[in-house]
Motif scaffolding. Structure first.
Motif, PDB file in Angstrom:
ATOM      1  N   THR A  14      30.333 -30.371  24.273  1.00  0.00           N
ATOM      2  CA  THR A  14      30.259 -31.687  23.631  1.00  0.00           C
ATOM      3  C   THR A  14      31.477 -32.529  23.965  1.00  0.00           C
ATOM      4  O   THR A  14      31.372 -33.724  24.278  1.00  0.00           O
ATOM      5  N   ALA A  15      32.666 -31.920  23.918  1.00  0.00           N
ATOM      6  CA  ALA A  15      33.896 -32.658  24.238  1.00  0.00           C
ATOM      7  C   ALA A  15      33.885 -33.126  25.688  1.00  0.00           C
ATOM      8  O   ALA A  15      34.224 -34.283  25.989  1.00  0.00           O
ATOM      9  N   LEU A  16      33.488 -32.251  26.602  1.00  0.00           N
ATOM     10  CA  LEU A  16      33.448 -32.617  28.018  1.00  0.00           C
ATOM     11  C   LEU A  16      32.428 -33.727  28.269  1.00  0.00           C
ATOM     12  O   LEU A  16      32.671 -34.660  29.042  1.00  0.00           O
ATOM     13  N   ARG A  18      31.278 -35.974  25.994  1.00  0.00           N
ATOM     14  CA  ARG A  18      31.599 -37.254  25.335  1.00  0.00           C
ATOM     15  C   ARG A  18      32.736 -37.990  26.033  1.00  0.00           C
ATOM     16  O   ARG A  18      32.686 -39.224  26.165  1.00  0.00           O
ATOM     17  N   MET A  19      33.769 -37.262  26.473  1.00  0.00           N
ATOM     18  CA  MET A  19      34.855 -37.971  27.153  1.00  0.00           C
ATOM     19  C   MET A  19      34.377 -38.546  28.483  1.00  0.00           C
ATOM     20  O   MET A  19      34.811 -39.621  28.895  1.00  0.00           O
ATOM     21  N   THR A  20      33.444 -37.847  29.127  1.00  0.00           N
ATOM     22  CA  THR A  20      32.901 -38.345  30.397  1.00  0.00           C
ATOM     23  C   THR A  20      32.014 -39.559  30.172  1.00  0.00           C
ATOM     24  O   THR A  20      32.119 -40.569  30.878  1.00  0.00           O
ATOM     25  N   THR A 137      35.380 -32.936  16.997  1.00  0.00           N
ATOM     26  CA  THR A 137      35.403 -32.723  18.452  1.00  0.00           C
ATOM     27  C   THR A 137      35.133 -34.024  19.195  1.00  0.00           C
ATOM     28  O   THR A 137      35.780 -34.325  20.206  1.00  0.00           O
ATOM     29  N   SER A 141      37.835 -35.828  21.749  1.00  0.00           N
ATOM     30  CA  SER A 141      37.486 -36.157  23.137  1.00  0.00           C
ATOM     31  C   SER A 141      37.664 -37.647  23.411  1.00  0.00           C
ATOM     32  O   SER A 141      38.072 -38.035  24.512  1.00  0.00           O
ATOM     33  N   ILE A 144      41.408 -38.113  23.985  1.00  0.00           N
ATOM     34  CA  ILE A 144      41.945 -37.505  25.207  1.00  0.00           C
ATOM     35  C   ILE A 144      41.428 -38.214  26.458  1.00  0.00           C
ATOM     36  O   ILE A 144      42.167 -38.424  27.427  1.00  0.00           O
ATOM     37  N   GLY A 145      40.143 -38.585  26.452  1.00  0.00           N
ATOM     38  CA  GLY A 145      39.529 -39.161  27.644  1.00  0.00           C
ATOM     39  C   GLY A 145      40.252 -40.364  28.218  1.00  0.00           C
ATOM     40  O   GLY A 145      40.557 -40.397  29.418  1.00  0.00           O
ATOM     41  N   PHE A 170      33.361 -32.660  34.907  1.00  0.00           N
ATOM     42  CA  PHE A 170      33.436 -32.193  33.519  1.00  0.00           C
ATOM     43  C   PHE A 170      32.076 -31.815  32.938  1.00  0.00           C
ATOM     44  O   PHE A 170      31.936 -30.745  32.339  1.00  0.00           O
TER      45      PHE A 170
END
Length: 460
Positions: A14-16, A18-20, A137, A141, A144-145, A170
């Motif tokens: 999910t984090a990978l 959403r940031m993408t 989470t 993200s 961080i993104g 990602f």
């Protein structure tokens, strides 16, 4: 333990994802303007197409995916997301860029509900706490993104195509994590590990379906069975063999998002905040620059304050879960939303800008996890994909309509006036929320327990 490993893998994926997705969405305007040299009208059309695709796919496709296939749909969605980023990175014209945006929206409409439904279905008795961790989470993200994208852009000498290539890896990693976790869970329930027919797992003639809760998943099968049993009171109360087509239609309606006061409250609360959130994300930087005299860097600092406050609010929800007073907190969110809009519409100076963005960040952190928890309380597990897809899809439709409307009124009222104009739909949805809460309070003493909530549990 296998069940916990699956939930962890889902949260990392999910984090990978959403940031993408956030990187791709927020950078489309730069990509279109600087790399493809399109005008503002074309950029606005791309934004509307993106929001429309997410909403349509969520409402028409993702709601039909059963909960035991949610992880598989998430894998396909993240794979499509990676492909869309590569198309966008190489786009030389409006046509190719539009194709990439369509694929980006469709992938998001598949992956986001798939991840959410897979997480809820795998959480067992800790469903509400896991939902809260899921929303935290998302906030982490989102924080961080943008920082990672800043590093990539600096290294690439501000080439806006490069982040699309870098970030494409990602979601591929996230999809691989889900595939590995599901295979591991399938192996953990094999007959040689005591997962045969006698123990409740698949026997020799029943191939294991890794998407199904298994007897070895920390009791997730028993937890899911208990939740469904508590949730399906309307089915259990029916005499056997007497459910005709009309009864089946009534049960199908009762299982929907709008069938219970909690579901209606969740939807109205999401819409109440979705309108100002769409306005702030699309026009917030311009409000900061033209209304407060902020530099672009200071405008981005405002968004940093926004997401940090959102993260703090969601962390508090996760820490205190399960939350009993959900409705009261949703009213606090509505009040903070109105206060933040007033500050943006009437305030002056950098400090007031930061305070306003922080105030608006708190309801961003509170509304989504509380709404998801209300839906989970009120909906049987098997009907969660439809209910969650309706919740997410309805919110996504706002992201299509609101920017077009707000963009049309800016020439007449200015950016500050636009923020004050958002108070009108906020007030309207607050009135609807008050009516829903009043009806729920009037019906609760003698009425039936909504499907999905154990008997005697407070409605919050």
């Amino acid at each position: 333990m296998p069940g916990r490993r699956v939930v962890i893998a889902l949260l990392v994926a999910t984090a990978l994802f959403r940031m993408t997705q956030n990187m791709a969405t927020t950078t489309v305007s730069l990509l279109a303007g600087e790399a493809v040299h399109l005008g503002a009208t074309a950029v606005g059309a791309l934004g509307a197409v993106l929001g429309l695709m997410v909403a349509l796919v969520t409402l028409l496709l993702s709601r039909r995916v059963p909960h035991h296939r949610a992880a598989t749909s998430a894998v396909w969605g993240m794979t499509g997301l990676a492909g869309s980023l590569l198309v966008l990175a190489a786009a030389p014209s409006f046509g190719v860029l539009a194709g990439g945006v369509v694929l980006l929206g469709a992938a998001g409409g598949v992956a986001m509900p798939g991840l959410l439904n897979a997480i809820v279905s795998s959480a067992g008795r800790e469903r509400e706490r896991v939902i809260a961790v899921y929303t935290v989470t998302l906030s982490v993200s989102l924080a961080i993104g943008p920082l990672l994208e800043t590093v990539v852009l600096s290294a690439a000498h501000q080439n806006v195509r490069v982040p699309y290539v870098v970030f494409a890896g990602f979601p591929v990693v996230g999809a691989a994590l889900l595939v590995a976790a599901r295979r591991g869970r399938g192996a953990a329930t094999s007959p040689t590990d005591g997962g045969g027919a006698e123990s409740g797992g698949p026997g020799p003639d029943q191939p294991s379906d890794p998407d199904q809760p298994s007897a070895g998943d920390d009791g997730d099968r028993d937890a899911a069975t208990a939740l469904v049993a508590d949730a399906a009171g309307d089915v259990a109360d029916e005499p056997a063999g007497r459910a005709g087509p009309r009864d089946r239609r009534r049960r199908g309606w009762r299982a929907g998002l709008l069938a219970t006061p909690d579901g209606r409250t969740a939807l109205v609360s999401q819409l109440l905040y979705a309108v100002p959130f769409s306005g702030v994300t699309v026009f917030g930087a311009l409000v900061a620059r033209r209304g407060f005299g902020a530099t672009p860097a200071q405008a981005q600092l405002g968004f940093t304050v926004f997401f940090v406050c959102s993260l703090a609010a969601r962390a508090a929800v996760a820490w205190r879960a399960p939350i009993v007073a959900k409705r009261a907190l949703l009213w606090v969110s509505a009040g903070l939303t109105a206060a933040g809009l007033v500050l943006l519409g009437t305030g002056h100076g950098l400090i007031v800008l930061m305070v306003a963005m922080g105030v608006l960040g708190v309801p961003h952190g509170l509304t989504f996890p509380l709404a998801l928890a209300l839906v989970a309380d009120a909906t049987p597990v098997a009907d969660l994909p439809r209910a969650n897809a309706t919740l997410l899809g309805s919110t996504n439709l706002v992201s299509v309509i609101v920017p077009l409307v707000l963009g049309a009124i800016v020439p007449a009222v200015g950016y500050r006036g636009m923020m004050l104009a958002i108070l009108v739909p906020v007030a309207a949805f607050s009135a609807v929320q008050l009516a829903v809460g009043s009806n729920a309070a009037a019906a609760r003493p003698g009425g039936p327990v909504p499907p999905g909530r154990p008997h005697g549990r407070p409605a919050g």
